[in-house]
Motif scaffolding. Sequence first.
Motif, PDB file in Angstrom:
ATOM      1  N   TRP A 288     117.804 -32.352   0.135  1.00 54.55           N
ATOM      2  CA  TRP A 288     116.444 -30.841  -0.126  1.00 54.55           C
ATOM      3  C   TRP A 288     116.755 -30.669   1.060  1.00 54.55           C
ATOM      4  CZ3 TRP A 288     115.998 -27.788  -4.397  1.00 54.55           C
ATOM      5  CH2 TRP A 288     114.596 -26.749  -4.246  1.00 54.55           C
TER       6      TRP A 288
ATOM      7  N   GLU B 147     122.009 -22.126  -8.591  1.00 55.46           N
ATOM      8  CA  GLU B 147     121.751 -23.310  -9.808  1.00 55.46           C
ATOM      9  C   GLU B 147     121.472 -24.928  -9.093  1.00 55.46           C
ATOM     10  OE1 GLU B 147     125.122 -22.872 -12.577  1.00 55.46           O
ATOM     11  OE2 GLU B 147     124.502 -20.288 -12.523  1.00 55.46           O
ATOM     12  N   GLU B 148     122.266 -25.313  -8.104  1.00 56.90           N
ATOM     13  CA  GLU B 148     122.589 -26.389  -7.582  1.00 56.90           C
ATOM     14  C   GLU B 148     120.918 -26.467  -6.989  1.00 56.90           C
ATOM     15  OE1 GLU B 148     125.834 -26.685  -4.995  1.00 56.90           O
ATOM     16  OE2 GLU B 148     126.824 -26.827  -6.238  1.00 56.90           O
TER      17      GLU B 148
ATOM     18  N   GLY C 206     118.445 -25.658  -7.658  1.00 61.29           N
ATOM     19  CA  GLY C 206     117.212 -25.030  -9.059  1.00 61.29           C
ATOM     20  C   GLY C 206     117.461 -27.044 -10.070  1.00 61.29           C
ATOM     21  N   GLN C 207     118.823 -27.562  -9.665  1.00 57.66           N
ATOM     22  CA  GLN C 207     118.951 -28.602 -10.377  1.00 57.66           C
ATOM     23  C   GLN C 207     118.085 -29.548 -10.002  1.00 57.66           C
ATOM     24  OE1 GLN C 207     123.268 -29.336 -11.090  1.00 57.66           O
ATOM     25  NE2 GLN C 207     122.756 -27.131 -13.106  1.00 57.66           N
ATOM     26  N   VAL C 208     118.161 -29.991  -8.431  1.00 60.81           N
ATOM     27  CA  VAL C 208     118.355 -30.669  -7.147  1.00 60.81           C
ATOM     28  C   VAL C 208     116.331 -30.294  -7.708  1.00 60.81           C
ATOM     29  CG1 VAL C 208     117.860 -31.346  -4.975  1.00 60.81           C
ATOM     30  CG2 VAL C 208     120.305 -30.963  -5.772  1.00 60.81           C
TER      31      VAL C 208
ATOM     32  N   GLN D  83     114.867 -30.189  -9.967  1.00 61.67           N
ATOM     33  CA  GLN D  83     114.209 -30.621 -11.233  1.00 61.67           C
ATOM     34  C   GLN D  83     113.903 -31.699 -10.990  1.00 61.67           C
ATOM     35  OE1 GLN D  83     112.880 -28.949 -13.675  1.00 61.67           O
ATOM     36  NE2 GLN D  83     112.214 -30.469 -14.558  1.00 61.67           N
ATOM     37  N   GLN D  84     115.226 -32.218 -10.098  1.00 63.56           N
ATOM     38  CA  GLN D  84     115.561 -33.831 -10.600  1.00 63.56           C
ATOM     39  C   GLN D  84     114.607 -34.451  -9.845  1.00 63.56           C
ATOM     40  OE1 GLN D  84     119.558 -34.053  -9.119  1.00 63.56           O
ATOM     41  NE2 GLN D  84     120.324 -34.411 -11.693  1.00 63.56           N
TER      42      GLN D  84
END
Length: 153
Positions: free
Chosen positions: A60, A96-97, A99-101, A103-104
Amino acid sequence: MDVTWGAIGKVLLAGLVTYIFLPAVLIARDYVLWRVISVYILNDDLKRKVTQYVQLAHKWNNEYAGQSKIEFDDDKTRYLINGQEVSQEDWHQHFEESGQVGQQLRDLKLEIDRKARFFKWLLKHYGQEAIDPINEWKKVEMKRLEKRDNASS
């Protein structure tokens, strides 16, 4: 003053309970406590999640923490990531990536923090020495990632 065998027996029994039985019970309690901690809290699954969390945080910080924005000119829309113009598809994929990272990261942090709070509560409740192996695991993984980055540079 009369000393009876009953009085001597009571003193011996009190000494036996105080100096032999009670410490043995406390040792057994601490053994069970640390077995429960090692099986249910400080296990390989948590260590894997801490490692994954640190790796995602590193990713990140290196890939997604920069500034991404959209600029609108008179006749053109520009998509920028860290000041470099990219295509619309690349910008959406990056967004999008990230956002996924993110959230994880949040999910892992919640789970790690929940177990860390419970662990600290157990130590405090049972009068154990306050240790923090979870943050030690984080520091070790951060150092490993920094060493890897420095070696590849």
